[in-house]
Design an enzyme around this catalytic site. Structure first.
Site, short mmCIF file in Angstrom:
data_model
loop_
_atom_site.label_atom_id
_atom_site.label_comp_id
_atom_site.label_asym_id
_atom_site.label_seq_id
_atom_site.Cartn_x
_atom_site.Cartn_y
_atom_site.Cartn_z
N HIS A 54 93.67 39.48 32.62
CA HIS A 54 92.31 39.87 32.25
C HIS A 54 92.18 41.38 32.42
O HIS A 54 92.90 41.99 33.21
CB HIS A 54 91.29 39.17 33.13
N GLU A 56 90.05 43.18 33.99
CA GLU A 56 89.78 43.60 35.37
C GLU A 56 91.06 43.63 36.20
O GLU A 56 91.32 44.60 36.93
CB GLU A 56 88.78 42.65 36.05
N CYS A 84 84.97 36.73 35.66
CA CYS A 84 85.14 35.32 36.00
C CYS A 84 85.41 35.22 37.50
O CYS A 84 85.53 36.24 38.19
CB CYS A 84 86.31 34.72 35.20
N CYS A 87 88.62 37.10 38.65
CA CYS A 87 88.46 38.55 38.67
C CYS A 87 87.49 39.00 39.75
O CYS A 87 87.71 40.04 40.39
CB CYS A 87 88.02 39.04 37.29
#
Length: 159
Positions: A54, A56, A84, A87
């Site tokens: 992801h 992040e 999410c 993260c």
């Protein structure tokens, strides 16, 4: 333009680049309060065949590498979409001072929606959270991306 708006603009640029690569358009920037950018990243889940890639996580890894340490005390992360749960936990583990995000993710968010990682007593570090910065731009980018994918799928499925 203030530093935080500028950083969100950079995150949006990363999200746009991710979309061009066929990735869900989410971008992140890790920076110091004086405006020094430590890392920028967009989603690379498909490209790396890695469910943890992801934006992040990619930005956190690069920022930690840039500083040569596993903690990002005093740093800020700007993300186009609410992180999410995975993260959010990574942000807590990195000890970021502040999380700033654009669009809310009511379905899969992990901070102000969904599981709310930072509210869990097991979460040892809780960054300040600022939501809604450039939310409309972030939301529109995501909606356009998914609309285009749906339209493309519909075209393929038509006889």
């Amino acid at each position: 333009m203030d530093i935080h708006t500028h950083m969100m603009e950079l995150a949006l640029d990363e999200a746009r680049s991710a979309a061009q690569r066929g990735e869900v358009p989410v971008g992140a920037v890790v920076y110091q309060p004086d405006g020094t950018v430590l890392a920028k990243a967009g989603n690379r889940v498909v490209e790396k065949a890695d469910p943890t890639a992801h934006a992040e996580v990619e930005a956190l890894r690069a920022a930690c590498a840039a500083l040569g340490r596993p903690r990002l005390d005093g740093c800020v992360i700007a993300v186009t979409l609410e992180p999410c749960a995975m993260c959010a936990q990574a942000i807590a583990l990195a000890r970021l001072q502040e999380l700033r995000f654009g669009a809310h993710d009511v379905k899969s968010g992990g901070t102000l929606n969904g599981v709310r990682v930072f509210n869990n007593p097991a979460c040892h570090h809780k960054p300040a959270v600022v939501d809604g910065q450039m939310a409309e731009e972030s939301k529109q980018l995501l909606q356009s991306f998914f609309k285009a994918r749906r339209n493309k799928k519909d075209e393929v499925e038509k006889p």
